[in-house]
Design a protein around this motif. Structure first.
Motif, PDB file in Angstrom:
ATOM      1  N   TYR A 302       3.187  -9.024  -3.345  1.00 23.81           N
ATOM      2  CA  TYR A 302       4.446  -8.810  -4.044  1.00 23.81           C
ATOM      3  C   TYR A 302       5.568  -8.603  -3.025  1.00 23.81           C
ATOM      4  O   TYR A 302       5.469  -7.726  -2.152  1.00 23.81           O
ATOM      5  N   VAL A 303       6.601  -9.402  -3.136  1.00 22.38           N
ATOM      6  CA  VAL A 303       7.761  -9.298  -2.246  1.00 22.38           C
ATOM      7  C   VAL A 303       8.881  -8.588  -2.997  1.00 22.38           C
ATOM      8  O   VAL A 303       9.300  -9.021  -4.081  1.00 22.38           O
ATOM      9  N   THR A 304       9.365  -7.508  -2.406  1.00 18.72           N
ATOM     10  CA  THR A 304      10.436  -6.723  -3.015  1.00 18.72           C
ATOM     11  C   THR A 304      11.741  -6.946  -2.257  1.00 18.72           C
ATOM     12  O   THR A 304      11.745  -7.462  -1.134  1.00 18.72           O
ATOM     13  N   ASP A 305      12.836  -6.512  -2.847  1.00 19.18           N
ATOM     14  CA  ASP A 305      14.135  -6.636  -2.176  1.00 19.18           C
ATOM     15  C   ASP A 305      14.338  -5.553  -1.128  1.00 19.18           C
ATOM     16  O   ASP A 305      14.986  -5.776  -0.103  1.00 19.18           O
ATOM     17  N   THR A 306      13.765  -4.353  -1.381  1.00 24.43           N
ATOM     18  CA  THR A 306      13.947  -3.221  -0.469  1.00 24.43           C
ATOM     19  C   THR A 306      12.635  -2.458  -0.321  1.00 24.43           C
ATOM     20  O   THR A 306      11.711  -2.605  -1.131  1.00 24.43           O
ATOM     21  N   MET A 307      12.582  -1.592   0.696  1.00 18.72           N
ATOM     22  CA  MET A 307      11.415  -0.736   0.876  1.00 18.72           C
ATOM     23  C   MET A 307      11.335   0.286  -0.255  1.00 18.72           C
ATOM     24  O   MET A 307      10.224   0.635  -0.706  1.00 18.72           O
ATOM     25  N   GLU A 308      12.452   0.767  -0.743  1.00 16.60           N
ATOM     26  CA  GLU A 308      12.432   1.711  -1.865  1.00 16.60           C
ATOM     27  C   GLU A 308      11.785   1.079  -3.101  1.00 16.60           C
ATOM     28  O   GLU A 308      11.019   1.723  -3.809  1.00 16.60           O
ATOM     29  N   GLU A 309      12.086  -0.181  -3.344  1.00 23.51           N
ATOM     30  CA  GLU A 309      11.472  -0.877  -4.472  1.00 23.51           C
ATOM     31  C   GLU A 309       9.977  -1.055  -4.230  1.00 23.51           C
ATOM     32  O   GLU A 309       9.169  -0.967  -5.167  1.00 23.51           O
ATOM     33  N   ALA A 310       9.595  -1.277  -2.979  1.00 22.27           N
ATOM     34  CA  ALA A 310       8.174  -1.409  -2.641  1.00 22.27           C
ATOM     35  C   ALA A 310       7.435  -0.097  -2.896  1.00 22.27           C
ATOM     36  O   ALA A 310       6.311  -0.093  -3.430  1.00 22.27           O
ATOM     37  N   ILE A 311       8.050   1.013  -2.530  1.00 24.86           N
ATOM     38  CA  ILE A 311       7.430   2.323  -2.763  1.00 24.86           C
ATOM     39  C   ILE A 311       7.291   2.586  -4.255  1.00 24.86           C
ATOM     40  O   ILE A 311       6.252   3.080  -4.724  1.00 24.86           O
ATOM     41  N   ASP A 312       8.319   2.258  -5.018  1.00 24.31           N
ATOM     42  CA  ASP A 312       8.254   2.410  -6.469  1.00 24.31           C
ATOM     43  C   ASP A 312       7.114   1.575  -7.053  1.00 24.31           C
ATOM     44  O   ASP A 312       6.402   2.019  -7.964  1.00 24.31           O
ATOM     45  N   THR A 313       6.925   0.381  -6.513  1.00 23.83           N
ATOM     46  CA  THR A 313       5.837  -0.492  -6.973  1.00 23.83           C
ATOM     47  C   THR A 313       4.481   0.136  -6.705  1.00 23.83           C
ATOM     48  O   THR A 313       3.587   0.115  -7.560  1.00 23.83           O
ATOM     49  N   ILE A 314       4.310   0.714  -5.516  1.00 32.40           N
ATOM     50  CA  ILE A 314       3.051   1.385  -5.177  1.00 32.40           C
ATOM     51  C   ILE A 314       2.776   2.517  -6.160  1.00 32.40           C
ATOM     52  O   ILE A 314       1.648   2.682  -6.654  1.00 32.40           O
ATOM     53  N   ASN A 315       3.784   3.308  -6.470  1.00 30.18           N
ATOM     54  CA  ASN A 315       3.592   4.422  -7.401  1.00 30.18           C
ATOM     55  C   ASN A 315       3.259   3.934  -8.807  1.00 30.18           C
ATOM     56  O   ASN A 315       2.548   4.606  -9.551  1.00 30.18           O
ATOM     57  N   ARG A 316       3.749   2.780  -9.180  1.00 28.17           N
ATOM     58  CA  ARG A 316       3.396   2.199 -10.480  1.00 28.17           C
ATOM     59  C   ARG A 316       1.958   1.684 -10.479  1.00 28.17           C
ATOM     60  O   ARG A 316       1.245   1.772 -11.477  1.00 28.17           O
ATOM     61  N   LEU A 317       1.515   1.168  -9.332  1.00 25.78           N
ATOM     62  CA  LEU A 317       0.144   0.673  -9.228  1.00 25.78           C
ATOM     63  C   LEU A 317      -0.882   1.802  -9.195  1.00 25.78           C
ATOM     64  O   LEU A 317      -1.987   1.672  -9.718  1.00 25.78           O
ATOM     65  N   ALA A 318      -0.516   2.941  -8.562  1.00 26.16           N
ATOM     66  CA  ALA A 318      -1.448   4.068  -8.393  1.00 26.16           C
ATOM     67  C   ALA A 318      -2.800   3.591  -7.863  1.00 26.16           C
ATOM     68  O   ALA A 318      -3.838   3.760  -8.515  1.00 26.16           O
ATOM     69  N   PRO A 319      -2.829   2.987  -6.673  1.00 26.62           N
ATOM     70  CA  PRO A 319      -4.071   2.371  -6.185  1.00 26.62           C
ATOM     71  C   PRO A 319      -5.120   3.371  -5.737  1.00 26.62           C
ATOM     72  O   PRO A 319      -4.807   4.512  -5.395  1.00 26.62           O
ATOM     73  N   GLU A 320      -6.352   2.909  -5.736  1.00 30.71           N
ATOM     74  CA  GLU A 320      -7.470   3.700  -5.210  1.00 30.71           C
ATOM     75  C   GLU A 320      -7.260   3.975  -3.719  1.00 30.71           C
ATOM     76  O   GLU A 320      -7.314   5.116  -3.263  1.00 30.71           O
ATOM     77  N   HIS A 321      -7.063   2.923  -2.933  1.00 28.97           N
ATOM     78  CA  HIS A 321      -6.775   3.037  -1.500  1.00 28.97           C
ATOM     79  C   HIS A 321      -5.360   2.529  -1.240  1.00 28.97           C
ATOM     80  O   HIS A 321      -4.984   1.468  -1.751  1.00 28.97           O
ATOM     81  N   LEU A 322      -4.610   3.253  -0.436  1.00 27.59           N
ATOM     82  CA  LEU A 322      -3.282   2.806  -0.015  1.00 27.59           C
ATOM     83  C   LEU A 322      -3.188   2.880   1.501  1.00 27.59           C
ATOM     84  O   LEU A 322      -3.464   3.924   2.094  1.00 27.59           O
ATOM     85  N   GLU A 323      -2.800   1.777   2.121  1.00 29.87           N
ATOM     86  CA  GLU A 323      -2.488   1.764   3.546  1.00 29.87           C
ATOM     87  C   GLU A 323      -0.977   1.637   3.711  1.00 29.87           C
ATOM     88  O   GLU A 323      -0.351   0.780   3.075  1.00 29.87           O
ATOM     89  N   ILE A 324      -0.405   2.497   4.548  1.00 27.16           N
ATOM     90  CA  ILE A 324       1.015   2.404   4.880  1.00 27.16           C
ATOM     91  C   ILE A 324       1.104   1.879   6.312  1.00 27.16           C
ATOM     92  O   ILE A 324       0.776   2.588   7.272  1.00 27.16           O
ATOM     93  N   VAL A 325       1.535   0.637   6.450  1.00 26.97           N
ATOM     94  CA  VAL A 325       1.604  -0.007   7.764  1.00 26.97           C
ATOM     95  C   VAL A 325       3.057  -0.412   8.002  1.00 26.97           C
ATOM     96  O   VAL A 325       3.454  -1.563   7.792  1.00 26.97           O
ATOM     97  N   THR A 326       3.859   0.565   8.406  1.00 26.27           N
ATOM     98  CA  THR A 326       5.287   0.357   8.615  1.00 26.27           C
ATOM     99  C   THR A 326       5.700   0.946   9.958  1.00 26.27           C
ATOM    100  O   THR A 326       4.891   1.565  10.656  1.00 26.27           O
ATOM    101  N   ASP A 327       6.958   0.792  10.297  1.00 24.88           N
ATOM    102  CA  ASP A 327       7.454   1.269  11.587  1.00 24.88           C
ATOM    103  C   ASP A 327       7.306   2.775  11.721  1.00 24.88           C
ATOM    104  O   ASP A 327       6.880   3.280  12.760  1.00 24.88           O
TER     105      ASP A 327
END
Length: 423
Positions: A302-327
Motif C-alpha cells: 500500500y502506497v500512502t501520500d504521507t508517513m502519517e497516513e501510513a501509520i494510520d493504515t497500520i493502526n487500522r490493520l492491527a497486525p500480528e507482527h509489525l516491523e518499523i523500518v524507517t530512518d
C-alpha cells in the motif's frame, strides 16, 4: 505483488477460522467419542488420522532420554539459550498479590494464584516446533503452574514425537507429554481420559480441526485464542532496503497459503523495488508454492501520500507482527496503537522474535490486536478480590450500601447489611 492505493476497506481480516459445517460436525463427534470412550477413542483416532497404532499414549522415559541423543549439541545449546531469554523476559511480567488498609480498618486487595493445570497443543506429525513448546511452557512455569501437559501428533513413520520437541519440553520443565494430536487431543485435555487427566486451560496453535475443537470446549476450560493465519505488516520509508523488506514479507508468506504479508510505505520507489524483489526471491524459496499463493491472495503493498497516513493504515490493520523500518523508527513507536509485536529497525526482523529474543510469539491475529495481547504470564494466573470491612467501616457505609441495594430492588441484600447495623 500488488501495489495499491489506500482505501477505506483496507483489512487483513480473513474469515478462515470458522471451518465448514461438515468440519464442525466432525469435531463435535470426535469430542463426544473421546468423552465416552477415553483412551480407546484416542488410539482409534490416532490410527485413523495418523496411521499409528499406539501402545503407549504417554511418551516414555526412554523416548525422552533418546531425544537428547538425537539432537546436535550446538542445537541443544541454542534451545537452552533461547529458553533462558524467554524465561527472563516473562519473569519481568510477574505481579504479586497486594493489599491496602484504610484508616477505618478496611482492607482491600487482590490475590494472584497460578492455574492448577494447563495443556499445550504442539502441531506436528513430520514437522517439529520446539519454539512453540518454549513459548507456551515457560510463561506457565514462571506463573507458577504446577502441572503442564503437552500433546502432539506422532510422526506417521516412527510413531514418536520429534526429538527437538521432546528436548524443548524437558528444558522448559514439562515432563507430562502425550502422543496424541488433532481434535481428539483437545477433547482429552478438556475432559480427561483414563491416561490424561483434564486441565484448566488449553493453549497452542493447530490446524482448523484443533481450532474448532478449542472453540467447542471453551467454557468448560479456558483457551488462549482462536488463532488465524500468520500476518506481517512492514512500515517503511525510502531508507529501507528492498531485499530485506521482501525477505521479511516472505518469512510470513511461507507459513501457509492464508498468511498475510503487507508493506505500507509513502515511497513509490520502494514499493516497486520490493515487489520486484519478492518475485525474484520467490524463485529460490523451498516453500515457493505456499508462499506464492499467500502473496497472490493476501499480499499487498500500500502506497500512502504521507508517513502519517501510513501509520494510520497500520493502526487500522492491527497486525500480528509489525516491523518499523524507517530512518528514525523509535520516533514512530509512540504512534503505533495496535500491533501484537513491534520490531524496530532493520536489525530486528520478525524471526528474531519468533525464536530467540524473549517476548512471546503467540500473538493476536486477524485484527484482534485492537483489543488483545500476546500470550503472557497473566494468561496462566487468575485473580481473586479481597474485601475485609471493619465494624467501623460497616457503620460508616452500611446505610449507603442498603440504599443502593434497594435501588436495584434487592431487599434481601439490604437486610443482610441492616441486620448487622442493628447489632
Amino acid at each position: 505483488m500488488k501495489i495499491l492505493k489506500i482505501n477505506e476497506e483496507i483489512s487483513i481480516k480473513r474469515s478462515v477460522d470458522n471451518g465448514t459445517e461438515e468440519q464442525r460436525v466432525v469435531v463435535k463427534s470426535i469430542i463426544e467419542r473421546v468423552r465416552q470412550d477415553g483412551d480407546e477413542a484416542l488410539k482409534a483416532f490416532t490410527e485413523k488420522f495418523d496411521g499409528i497404532s499406539l501402545v503407549n499414549i504417554a511418551v516414555t522415559e526412554e523416548e525422552k532420554r533418546e531425544a537428547y541423543k538425537e539432537i546436535d549439541d550446538d542445537l541443544l545449546a541454542i534451545i537452552q539459550e533461547a529458553a533462558s531469554n524467554i524465561r527472563s523476559f516473562h519473569e519481568k511480567q510477574l505481579h504479586p498479590s497486594w493489599m491496602t488498609t484504610d484508616e477505618n480498618g478496611t482492607i482491600l486487595g487482590q490475590k494472584v494464584t497460578p492455574l492448577d493445570s494447563v495443556g499445550l497443543y504442539v502441531p506436528g506429525g513430520t514437522a517439529a516446533y520446539p519454539s512453540s513448546v518454549l513459548m507456551n511452557v515457560l510463561p506457565a512455569k514462571v506463573a507458577g503452574v504446577e502441572r503442564i501437559v503437552i500433546t502432539s501428533p506422532p510422526d506417521k513413520k516412527t510413531g514418536k514425537l520429534p526429538a527437538a520437541v521432546l528436548v524443548a519440553a524437558q528444558e522448559a520443565g514439562a515432563e507430562e507429554i502425550y502422543k496424541v494430536g488433532g481434535a481428539q487431543a483437545i477433547a482429552a485435555l478438556a475432559y480427561g481420559t483414563e491416561t490424561i487427566a483434564p486441565v484448566d486451560k488449553i493453549t497452542g496453535p493447530g490446524n482448523i480441526f484443533v481450532a474448532l475443537a478449542k472453540r467447542e470446549v471453551f467454557g468448560d476450560v479456558d483457551i488462549d485464542m482462536i488463532a488465524g493465519p500468520s500476518e506481517i505488516a512492514v512500515l517503511a520509508d525510502d531508507t529501507a532496503r528492498p531485499d530485506e523488506v521482501a525477505a521479511d514479507l516472505l518469512s510470513q508468506a511461507e507459513h501457509d497459503i492464508f498468511a498475510c504479508s503487507v508493506l505500507v510505505t509513502p515511497s513509490e520507489a520502494l514499493a516497486k523495488a520490493v515487489a520486484a524483489e519478492v518475485e525474484k526471491q520467490l524463485l529460490t524459496l523451498p516453500r515457493q508454492n505456499i508462499a506464492s499463493q499467500s502473496i497472490e491472495n493476501f499480499g499487498a503493498i500500500y502506497v500512502t501520500d504521507t508517513m502519517e497516513e501510513a501509520i494510520d493504515t497500520i493502526n487500522r490493520l492491527a497486525p500480528e507482527h509489525l516491523e518499523i523500518v524507517t530512518d528514525n523508527p523509535m520516533e514512530l513507536l509512540g504512534k503505533i496503537r495496535h500491533a501484537g509485536a513491534i520490531f524496530i529497525g532493520r536489525n530486528s526482523p520478525e524471526p528474531v522474535g519468533d525464536y530467540f529474543a524473549g517476548p512471546n510469539h503467540v500473538l493476536p491475529t486477524n485484527g484482534t490486536a485492537r483489543f488483545s495481547s500476546p500470550l503472557n504470564v497473566e494468561d496462566f494466573q487468575k485473580k481473586s478480590s479481597i474485601v475485609f470491612y471493619s465494624e467501623k467501616a460497616l457503620k460508616e457505609n452500611g446505610e449507603k450500601i442498603a440504599a443502593f441495594a434497594r435501588l436495584e430492588g434487592l431487599e434481601a441484600h439490604a437486610r443482610a447489611i441492616e441486620i448487622r447495623l442493628r447489632k
